[in-house]
Design an enzyme around this catalytic site. Structure first.
Site, PDB file in Angstrom:
ATOM      1  N   GLY A  12       2.658  -4.429  -6.504  1.00  0.00           N
ATOM      2  CA  GLY A  12       3.815  -3.835  -7.173  1.00  0.00           C
ATOM      3  C   GLY A  12       3.566  -2.476  -7.807  1.00  0.00           C
ATOM      4  O   GLY A  12       4.256  -2.113  -8.769  1.00  0.00           O
ATOM      5  N   THR A  13       2.631  -1.689  -7.262  1.00  0.00           N
ATOM      6  CA  THR A  13       2.418  -0.362  -7.868  1.00  0.00           C
ATOM      7  C   THR A  13       3.609   0.557  -7.613  1.00  0.00           C
ATOM      8  O   THR A  13       3.907   1.432  -8.435  1.00  0.00           O
ATOM      9  CB  THR A  13       1.124   0.313  -7.356  1.00  0.00           C
ATOM     10  OG1 THR A  13       1.224   0.541  -5.947  1.00  0.00           O
ATOM     11  CG2 THR A  13      -0.103  -0.515  -7.667  1.00  0.00           C
ATOM     12  N   LEU A  94      13.628  -8.504   7.394  1.00  0.00           N
ATOM     13  CA  LEU A  94      14.978  -8.977   7.088  1.00  0.00           C
ATOM     14  C   LEU A  94      15.835  -8.885   8.349  1.00  0.00           C
ATOM     15  O   LEU A  94      15.821  -7.861   9.034  1.00  0.00           O
ATOM     16  CB  LEU A  94      15.578  -8.129   5.962  1.00  0.00           C
ATOM     17  CG  LEU A  94      14.844  -8.285   4.625  1.00  0.00           C
ATOM     18  CD1 LEU A  94      15.175  -7.138   3.695  1.00  0.00           C
ATOM     19  CD2 LEU A  94      15.169  -9.629   3.979  1.00  0.00           C
ATOM     20  N   ASN A 108      13.133   1.634   2.098  1.00  0.00           N
ATOM     21  CA  ASN A 108      11.774   1.109   2.230  1.00  0.00           C
ATOM     22  C   ASN A 108      10.787   2.266   2.092  1.00  0.00           C
ATOM     23  O   ASN A 108      11.097   3.397   2.446  1.00  0.00           O
ATOM     24  CB  ASN A 108      11.627   0.476   3.627  1.00  0.00           C
ATOM     25  CG  ASN A 108      10.235  -0.076   3.879  1.00  0.00           C
ATOM     26  OD1 ASN A 108       9.677  -0.811   3.053  1.00  0.00           O
ATOM     27  ND2 ASN A 108       9.632   0.277   5.013  1.00  0.00           N
ATOM     28  N   HIS A 110       7.138   3.450   3.506  1.00  0.00           N
ATOM     29  CA  HIS A 110       6.141   3.159   4.541  1.00  0.00           C
ATOM     30  C   HIS A 110       4.955   4.114   4.350  1.00  0.00           C
ATOM     31  O   HIS A 110       5.162   5.323   4.199  1.00  0.00           O
ATOM     32  CB  HIS A 110       6.745   3.318   5.936  1.00  0.00           C
ATOM     33  CG  HIS A 110       5.772   2.941   7.013  1.00  0.00           C
ATOM     34  ND1 HIS A 110       5.422   1.624   7.254  1.00  0.00           N
ATOM     35  CD2 HIS A 110       5.037   3.698   7.861  1.00  0.00           C
ATOM     36  CE1 HIS A 110       4.510   1.595   8.222  1.00  0.00           C
ATOM     37  NE2 HIS A 110       4.260   2.835   8.606  1.00  0.00           N
TER      38      HIS A 110
HETATM   39  C1  GAR Z   1       2.397   0.189  -0.159  1.00  0.00           C
HETATM   40  O1  GAR Z   1       1.339   0.999   0.297  1.00  0.00           O
HETATM   41  C2  GAR Z   1       3.579   0.282   0.775  1.00  0.00           C
HETATM   42  O2  GAR Z   1       3.728   1.566   1.314  1.00  0.00           O
HETATM   43  C3  GAR Z   1       3.184  -0.694   1.850  1.00  0.00           C
HETATM   44  O3  GAR Z   1       2.629  -1.777   1.136  1.00  0.00           O
HETATM   45  C4  GAR Z   1       2.009  -1.294  -0.072  1.00  0.00           C
HETATM   46  C5  GAR Z   1       2.529  -2.105  -1.236  1.00  0.00           C
HETATM   47  O4  GAR Z   1       1.842  -1.784  -2.410  1.00  0.00           O
HETATM   48  N1  GAR Z   1       4.319  -1.082   2.641  1.00  0.00           N
HETATM   49  C6  GAR Z   1       4.248  -1.297   3.966  1.00  0.00           C
HETATM   50  O5  GAR Z   1       3.223  -1.231   4.611  1.00  0.00           O
HETATM   51  C7  GAR Z   1       5.587  -1.627   4.625  1.00  0.00           C
HETATM   52  N2  GAR Z   1       5.514  -1.486   6.048  1.00  0.00           N
HETATM   53  P1  GAR Z   1       2.429  -2.121  -3.853  1.00  0.00           P
HETATM   54  O6  GAR Z   1       2.778  -3.623  -3.874  1.00  0.00           O
HETATM   55  O7  GAR Z   1       1.310  -1.823  -4.790  1.00  0.00           O
HETATM   56  O8  GAR Z   1       3.643  -1.273  -4.105  1.00  0.00           O
END
Ligand code: GAR
Length: 208
Positions: A12-13, A94, A108, A110
């Site tokens: 969740g950063t 989804l 989203n 990415h």
């Molecule tokens: C982030 O790096 C986000 O870009 C990636 O997951 C991580 C979640 O980190 N998302 C994907 O790869 C989606 N395809 P977080 O929970 O610390 O925000």
């Protein structure tokens, strides 16, 4: 005030980056009304609770089929009057009925410059592993609207980040988060909440 629902699966950063930017006043026309996690252990849920934000786990595996899972998600989001759904590291795909119902209302983040290193199977650390394997010198992050095609919706913001020769996937992931994700994700929420983002076909125009 735009009512935002954030969907998470892990640390969740990116949720934290949005919370920080609401707290600082950079985002002043949006508030997070609920956080939904696909994982009951996600630290993101604790972050939400610290701010007194409604935080729940809705897991696809707990439902007999996709339709009942999506119905539960919709019911929850609609009960909080959510107007913008933010996928912040949300690792469940989804379905089409969901992306059509909330067309241009789901964004989203990415961790690459779409259309590189994206689509089915490209998520989290895997994206950075593939970027390093390919030997790209520049990568980055993309915020986009979500449609039925994985990572295929209109692009809102992108930011480039340099790759260093001795990077590991973990080091690169951290740099992409710090230099790109935590900046452009809150920026996109701010722009949308101020009505400054217009979708024209598969393109986004930013109003000044
Ligand atoms: C982030 O790096 C986000 O870009 C990636 O997951 C991580 C979640 O980190 N998302 C994907 O790869 C989606 N395809 P977080 O929970 O610390 O925000």
């Amino acid at each position: 005030m735009l009512k935002v629902g954030v969907l998470v699966s892990g640390g969740g950063t990116n949720l934290q980056a949005i919370l920080d930017n609401i707290e600082s006043g950079y985002i002043n026309n949006a508030k997070i009304v609920t956080v939904i996690s696909s994982n009951p252990e996600a630290y993101a849920l604790k972050r939400a609770e610290k701010y007194g934000i409604n935080a729940v786990c809705i897991k696809k595996k707990d439902f007999s089929d996709e339709e009942s899972f999506l119905n539960a998600m919709e019911k929850h989001l609609d009960s909080f009057g959510v107007e913008l759904i933010v996928l912040a590291g949300f690792m469940t795909v989804l379905g089409k009925s969901f992306t059509e119902k909330y067309k241009n209302k789901i964004i989203n983040i990415h961790p690459a410059l779409i259309p590189s290193f994206c689509g089915d199977g490209f998520y989290g650390l895997k994206v950075h592993e593939e970027a390093l394997k390919k030997g790209v010198k520049v990568t980055g992050a993309t915020v986009h609207f979500v449609n039925e095609e994985t990572d295929g919706g209109p692009i809102i913001l992108q930011k480039a980040v340099e790759v260093q020769d001795d990077d590991t996937p973990e080091i690169l992931q951290k740099r992409v988060m710090e230099q790109a994700e935590w900046k452009i994700f809150p920026e996109a929420v701010k722009l949308i909440s101020e009505g400054k983002i217009v979708v024209e076909g598969n393109k986004v125009r930013r109003l000044l």
